[in-house]
Design a protein around this motif. Structure first.
Motif, PDB file in Angstrom:
ATOM      1  N   GLY A  25       0.836  -1.199   0.000  1.00 22.15           N
ATOM      2  CA  GLY A  25       0.000   0.000   0.000  1.00 22.15           C
ATOM      3  C   GLY A  25       0.867   1.244   0.000  1.00 22.15           C
ATOM      4  N   ALA A  26       0.435   2.248   0.769  1.00 27.22           N
ATOM      5  CA  ALA A  26       1.090   3.560   0.727  1.00 27.22           C
ATOM      6  C   ALA A  26       2.567   3.476   1.132  1.00 27.22           C
ATOM      7  N   VAL A  27       2.854   2.847   2.248  1.00 26.92           N
ATOM      8  CA  VAL A  27       4.235   2.834   2.749  1.00 26.92           C
ATOM      9  C   VAL A  27       5.140   2.045   1.803  1.00 26.92           C
ATOM     10  N   ALA A  28       4.712   0.828   1.459  1.00 23.95           N
ATOM     11  CA  ALA A  28       5.573  -0.037   0.642  1.00 23.95           C
ATOM     12  C   ALA A  28       5.844   0.592  -0.720  1.00 23.95           C
ATOM     13  N   TRP A  85       3.086  -9.079  -1.511  1.00 23.06           N
ATOM     14  CA  TRP A  85       1.723  -9.593  -1.603  1.00 23.06           C
ATOM     15  C   TRP A  85       0.741  -8.462  -1.306  1.00 23.06           C
ATOM     16  N   ASP A  86      -0.418  -8.519  -1.920  1.00 22.19           N
ATOM     17  CA  ASP A  86      -1.494  -7.618  -1.497  1.00 22.19           C
ATOM     18  C   ASP A  86      -2.840  -8.244  -1.853  1.00 22.19           C
ATOM     19  N   ILE A  87      -3.873  -7.771  -1.177  1.00 23.20           N
ATOM     20  CA  ILE A  87      -5.214  -8.305  -1.422  1.00 23.20           C
ATOM     21  C   ILE A  87      -5.857  -7.621  -2.639  1.00 23.20           C
ATOM     22  N   ALA A 122      -2.586 -12.603  -1.737  1.00 21.17           N
ATOM     23  CA  ALA A 122      -2.276 -12.506  -0.308  1.00 21.17           C
ATOM     24  C   ALA A 122      -2.918 -13.619   0.517  1.00 21.17           C
ATOM     25  N   VAL A 123      -2.370 -13.792   1.709  1.00 21.27           N
ATOM     26  CA  VAL A 123      -3.056 -14.582   2.744  1.00 21.27           C
ATOM     27  C   VAL A 123      -3.888 -13.576   3.516  1.00 21.27           C
ATOM     28  N   PHE A 124      -5.184 -13.715   3.466  1.00 15.00           N
ATOM     29  CA  PHE A 124      -6.025 -12.658   4.059  1.00 15.00           C
ATOM     30  C   PHE A 124      -7.346 -13.236   4.531  1.00 15.00           C
ATOM     31  N   CYS A 171       4.443  -4.606   5.777  1.00 18.04           N
ATOM     32  CA  CYS A 171       3.879  -3.275   5.508  1.00 18.04           C
ATOM     33  C   CYS A 171       2.381  -3.400   5.282  1.00 18.04           C
ATOM     34  N   GLY A 172       1.797  -4.482   5.770  1.00 18.25           N
ATOM     35  CA  GLY A 172       0.359  -4.699   5.617  1.00 18.25           C
ATOM     36  C   GLY A 172      -0.429  -3.953   6.682  1.00 18.25           C
ATOM     37  N   SER A 173      -1.736  -4.030   6.550  1.00 21.38           N
ATOM     38  CA  SER A 173      -2.627  -3.300   7.459  1.00 21.38           C
ATOM     39  C   SER A 173      -2.509  -3.820   8.894  1.00 21.38           C
ATOM     40  N   THR A 174      -2.960  -2.985   9.800  1.00 21.54           N
ATOM     41  CA  THR A 174      -2.973  -3.361  11.218  1.00 21.54           C
ATOM     42  C   THR A 174      -4.137  -4.317  11.478  1.00 21.54           C
ATOM     43  N   GLU A 175      -3.802  -5.471  12.018  1.00 18.29           N
ATOM     44  CA  GLU A 175      -4.831  -6.483  12.284  1.00 18.29           C
ATOM     45  C   GLU A 175      -5.492  -6.245  13.646  1.00 18.29           C
ATOM     46  N   ILE A 206       1.349 -15.898   9.610  1.00 19.25           N
ATOM     47  CA  ILE A 206       1.635 -16.916   8.582  1.00 19.25           C
ATOM     48  C   ILE A 206       2.814 -16.465   7.703  1.00 19.25           C
ATOM     49  N   TYR A 207       2.812 -15.197   7.318  1.00 19.31           N
ATOM     50  CA  TYR A 207       3.960 -14.670   6.563  1.00 19.31           C
ATOM     51  C   TYR A 207       5.235 -14.743   7.414  1.00 19.31           C
ATOM     52  N   ALA A 208       5.104 -14.314   8.668  1.00 19.09           N
ATOM     53  CA  ALA A 208       6.287 -14.295   9.545  1.00 19.09           C
ATOM     54  C   ALA A 208       6.845 -15.706   9.703  1.00 19.09           C
ATOM     55  N   LYS A 249       8.152   3.723  13.885  1.00 17.86           N
ATOM     56  CA  LYS A 249       8.050   4.942  14.709  1.00 17.86           C
ATOM     57  C   LYS A 249       8.135   6.155  13.796  1.00 17.86           C
ATOM     58  N   THR A 250       6.984   6.718  13.439  1.00 16.00           N
ATOM     59  CA  THR A 250       6.994   7.855  12.511  1.00 16.00           C
ATOM     60  C   THR A 250       6.457   9.094  13.219  1.00 16.00           C
ATOM     61  N   GLY A 251       5.339   9.672  12.774  1.00 16.69           N
ATOM     62  CA  GLY A 251       4.869  10.987  13.177  1.00 16.69           C
ATOM     63  C   GLY A 251       4.798  11.314  14.657  1.00 16.69           C
ATOM     64  N   ASN A 281      -5.885   8.239   4.815  1.00 16.03           N
ATOM     65  CA  ASN A 281      -5.490   7.188   3.877  1.00 16.03           C
ATOM     66  C   ASN A 281      -6.129   5.848   4.257  1.00 16.03           C
ATOM     67  N   ARG A 282      -5.742   4.779   3.550  1.00 14.97           N
ATOM     68  CA  ARG A 282      -6.367   3.483   3.815  1.00 14.97           C
ATOM     69  C   ARG A 282      -6.031   2.984   5.223  1.00 14.97           C
ATOM     70  N   ASP A 283      -4.824   3.326   5.671  1.00 19.20           N
ATOM     71  CA  ASP A 283      -4.431   2.971   7.036  1.00 19.20           C
ATOM     72  C   ASP A 283      -5.402   3.609   8.027  1.00 19.20           C
ATOM     73  N   GLY A 284      -5.760   4.878   7.779  1.00 19.37           N
ATOM     74  CA  GLY A 284      -6.719   5.579   8.638  1.00 19.37           C
ATOM     75  C   GLY A 284      -8.066   4.884   8.620  1.00 19.37           C
TER      76      GLY A 284
HETATM   77  N1  LIG Z   1       2.793   5.320   7.516  1.00 20.71           N
HETATM   78  C1  LIG Z   1       3.177   5.357   8.745  1.00 20.71           C
HETATM   79  O1  LIG Z   1       3.662   6.371   9.207  1.00 20.71           O
HETATM   80  C2  LIG Z   1       3.066   4.130   9.596  1.00 20.71           C
HETATM   81  C3  LIG Z   1       3.623   4.190  10.871  1.00 20.71           C
HETATM   82  C4  LIG Z   1       3.557   3.061  11.682  1.00 20.71           C
HETATM   83  C5  LIG Z   1       2.958   1.922  11.213  1.00 20.71           C
HETATM   84  N2  LIG Z   1       2.376   1.912   9.983  1.00 20.71           N
HETATM   85  C6  LIG Z   1       1.720   0.688   9.596  1.00 20.71           C
HETATM   86  O2  LIG Z   1       2.237   0.240   8.370  1.00 20.71           O
HETATM   87  C7  LIG Z   1       1.219  -0.492   7.708  1.00 20.71           C
HETATM   88  C8  LIG Z   1       1.115   0.030   6.277  1.00 20.71           C
HETATM   89  O3  LIG Z   1       0.658   1.367   6.274  1.00 20.71           O
HETATM   90  P1  LIG Z   1       0.119   2.017   4.926  1.00 20.71           P
HETATM   91  O4  LIG Z   1      -0.091   3.453   5.194  1.00 20.71           O
HETATM   92  O5  LIG Z   1       0.960   1.585   3.796  1.00 20.71           O
HETATM   93  O6  LIG Z   1      -1.311   1.312   4.797  1.00 20.71           O
HETATM   94  P2  LIG Z   1      -2.068   0.926   3.457  1.00 20.71           P
HETATM   95  O7  LIG Z   1      -3.467   0.616   3.857  1.00 20.71           O
HETATM   96  O8  LIG Z   1      -1.868   1.945   2.385  1.00 20.71           O
HETATM   97  O9  LIG Z   1      -1.313  -0.384   2.981  1.00 20.71           O
HETATM   98  C9  LIG Z   1      -1.472  -1.611   3.601  1.00 20.71           C
HETATM   99  C10 LIG Z   1      -1.682  -2.638   2.528  1.00 20.71           C
HETATM  100  O10 LIG Z   1      -1.711  -3.918   3.128  1.00 20.71           O
HETATM  101  C11 LIG Z   1      -2.626  -4.693   2.403  1.00 20.71           C
HETATM  102  N3  LIG Z   1      -2.954  -5.835   3.220  1.00 20.71           N
HETATM  103  C12 LIG Z   1      -3.743  -5.918   4.312  1.00 20.71           C
HETATM  104  N4  LIG Z   1      -3.737  -7.154   4.818  1.00 20.71           N
HETATM  105  C13 LIG Z   1      -2.889  -7.874   4.034  1.00 20.71           C
HETATM  106  C14 LIG Z   1      -2.474  -9.214   4.052  1.00 20.71           C
HETATM  107  N5  LIG Z   1      -2.896 -10.063   4.982  1.00 20.71           N
HETATM  108  N6  LIG Z   1      -1.595  -9.622   3.119  1.00 20.71           N
HETATM  109  C15 LIG Z   1      -1.139  -8.757   2.166  1.00 20.71           C
HETATM  110  N7  LIG Z   1      -1.533  -7.479   2.105  1.00 20.71           N
HETATM  111  C16 LIG Z   1      -2.390  -7.042   3.040  1.00 20.71           C
HETATM  112  C17 LIG Z   1      -3.745  -3.750   2.096  1.00 20.71           C
HETATM  113  O11 LIG Z   1      -4.532  -4.192   1.019  1.00 20.71           O
HETATM  114  C18 LIG Z   1      -3.000  -2.465   1.785  1.00 20.71           C
HETATM  115  O12 LIG Z   1      -2.738  -2.314   0.401  1.00 20.71           O
HETATM  116  C19 LIG Z   1      -0.062  -0.313   8.511  1.00 20.71           C
HETATM  117  O13 LIG Z   1      -0.264  -1.430   9.342  1.00 20.71           O
HETATM  118  C20 LIG Z   1       0.254   0.883   9.344  1.00 20.71           C
HETATM  119  O14 LIG Z   1      -0.485   0.905  10.565  1.00 20.71           O
HETATM  120  C21 LIG Z   1       2.436   2.991   9.153  1.00 20.71           C
END
Ligand SMILES: NC(=O)c1ccc[n+]([C@@H]2O[C@H](COP(=O)([O-])OP(=O)(O)OC[C@H]3O[C@@H](n4cnc5c(N)ncnc54)[C@H](O)[C@@H]3O)[C@@H](O)[C@H]2O)c1
Length: 440
Positions: A25-28, A85-87, A122-124, A171-175, A206-208, A249-251, A281-284
């Motif tokens: 997603g955004a970070v990756a 991987w992504d969903i 992805a595994v999701f 770099c996936g979403s927070t579970e 599972i990824y880990a 550890k960001t903002g 963003n999607r994380d939000g």
């Molecule tokens: N950006 C920051 O400053 C920051 C700081 C700390 C932590 N994080 C964490 O980093 C992660 C990524 O942030 P982001 O802004 O890129 O979010 P994002 O939503 O843009 O990207 C996350 C991606 O993970 C995918 N995803 C979710 N579950 C998945 C799975 N099981 N397998 C594969 N893909 C999966 C989503 O489809 C999405 O594209 C989040 O968990 C966020 O909380 C971000």
């Protein structure tokens, strides 16, 4: 001057390094875009210690201050290959465009490269990330089967790209929030749990597992439990995989771990710290679900208590109201705004207030962290360091540490630990800042 110890043997960083990214997603995508932009000469690696940092060696009078990438053998950016991987099946150009972090000029320049980096299914399971519903997902007869499919992806990627080594950064979403239970207690129980598709085994685990089982370093950028439990810690020791987390550890937490050590150093008291954010963003959106937010909240709240040590300073920090809020507000996209109101008190108890308004860019702050983690975890692996890498706490909001230890959150202690670890690896004297010798 080198110490008597020679330092550790470190395998050279020859060949290619594959960076595996569950969640593109955004970070990756900002990370991948930035690396390619740097390689193409479009930009500089601002925010990255591995690319821009220096390290002082020996006495202040020695004038030895090499760049970190000259001091320890690190994988060069030219050696990095990306897989993940992504969903959603969008390639990383499309995903970066949707994330809205980068401007059109950068996107256009990087398009040919980023279009070629496409996520694998992805595994999701939406029960663990309730706000997302993607279709680019694996089907499997059990969680064990899914883990084997992830391993197959990794091995195929390694072969196709002719990689020498790999590293995985979540770099996936927070579970949703989970604490370690019986199924996480030993590797035997965990593997049985995989075969029986135990509900407390979440996709990130599972990824880990797939990475650690193959000796691949695993760093967790989200606050998910993921690899922070005995079964995977033991496995990492056995396979030699370095691991670490959690939560980049960001903002706001970065600011907190910069400011709080300063207040404590001057013994200024504190009554409260109220933090709130708007983020679109999607994380939000994912964090708008109370169960995912709980995971994030736990990660964010621990910081002050460990830095301020109220048990040692009850008069100063015994009654702090610490509140953290995240509000999903789409108009802002990735450009988060974080407000902090800090109620401190000074001499004779007189109150004062500090207000911080940080107009930050989440993924711009996170991307160099992904890069440094990939590069330093690969170094750790080549230096034969397995299990938790506490020296990389610098990058995490909720650093993993050995059972029975409290995590070190103070950014400046974390940086000293990181640099001293590098000195230790190379057999250089550690720097204590004692400095009496200059006055003898
Ligand atoms: N950006 C920051 O400053 C920051 C700081 C700390 C932590 N994080 C964490 O980093 C992660 C990524 O942030 P982001 O802004 O890129 O979010 P994002 O939503 O843009 O990207 C996350 C991606 O993970 C995918 N995803 C979710 N579950 C998945 C799975 N099981 N397998 C594969 N893909 C999966 C989503 O489809 C999405 O594209 C989040 O968990 C966020 O909380 C971000």
């Amino acid at each position: 001057m080198k110490s008597a110890e020679k330092g550790r043997e470190i395998r050279p960083a020859s060949g290619k390094l594959g960076v595996l990214l569950p969640g593109m997603g955004a970070v990756a995508t900002t990370f991948i875009a930035g690396v390619e932009a740097i390689r193409s000469g479009l930009t500089r690696p601002v925010g990255s210690l591995t690319q821009m940092g220096t390290i002082r060696l020996g006495k202040r009078t020695d004038n030895r201050c090499p760049r970190i990438d000259e001091f320890v053998p690190l994988a060069p950016l030219s050696a990095l290959e990306f897989g993940g991987w992504d969903i959603y099946e969008d390639n990383t150009y499309e995903a970066a465009k949707n994330a809205g972090v980068l401007n059109n000029e950068h996107l256009a320049a990087l398009k040919p490269f980023m279009e070629k980096v496409k996520p694998w299914p992805a595994v999701f399971d939406p029960q663990y990330v309730k706000k997302l519903h993607g279709t680019h997902v694996k089907k499997g007869s059990s969680k064990k089967d899914l883990a084997e499919q992830v391993e197959a992806d990794i091995l195929r990627f390694k072969k196709e790209k002719g990689l020498d080594r790999l590293v995985m950064v979540w770099c996936g979403s927070t579970e949703v929030y989970r604490e370690a239970g019986e199924v996480h207690s030993t590797i035997e129980k965990f593997e049985k749990g995989l075969a029986e598709s135990h509900p407390d085994i979440l996709p990130s685990m599972i990824y880990a597992y797939a990475a650690i089982k193959n000796g691949i370093p695993y760093a967790n950028g989200a606050p998910n439990l993921s690899a922070d439990f005995p079964a995977l810690l033991d496995l990492a020791k056995k396979t030699g995989a370095p691991i670490g987390g959690k939560d980049f550890k960001t903002g706001q937490t970065l600011m907190k771990t910069i400011l709080a050590p300063g207040f404590k150093a001057r013994l200024l008291g504190m009554n409260g710290w109220y933090s709130t954010n708007i983020l679109g963003n999607r994380d939000g959106e994912v964090l708008d679900d109370p169960e995912s937010f709980k995971t994030k909240e736990v990660s964010k709240l621990g910081v002050l208590e460990h830095i301020l040590q109220p048990q040692l300073y009850p008069d100063l920090y015994g009654k702090i109201h610490h509140v953290v809020r995240i509000n999903y507000y789409p108009p802002r996209g990735d450009n988060k705004e974080g407000w902090d109101n800090i109620d401190i008190f000074g001499w004779m108890g007189y109150p004062m207030q500090i207000k911080v308004d940080f107009l930050c860019r989440d993924s711009i702050l996170a991307a160099p962290i992904v890069l440094d983690l990939a590069i330093f975890f690969d170094l750790a692996s080549r230096a034969g360091m397995s299990g938790i890498q506490e020296w990389l706490s610098f990058y995490f909001k909720s650093p993993q540490c050995a059972p029975g230890l409290y995590p070190e959150h103070d950014l400046f202690i974390q940086l000293m630990k990181l640099k001293n670890t590098l000195r230790h690896l190379r057999g250089e004297d550690l720097i204590t800042h004692l400095g009496l010798e200059y006055y003898d």
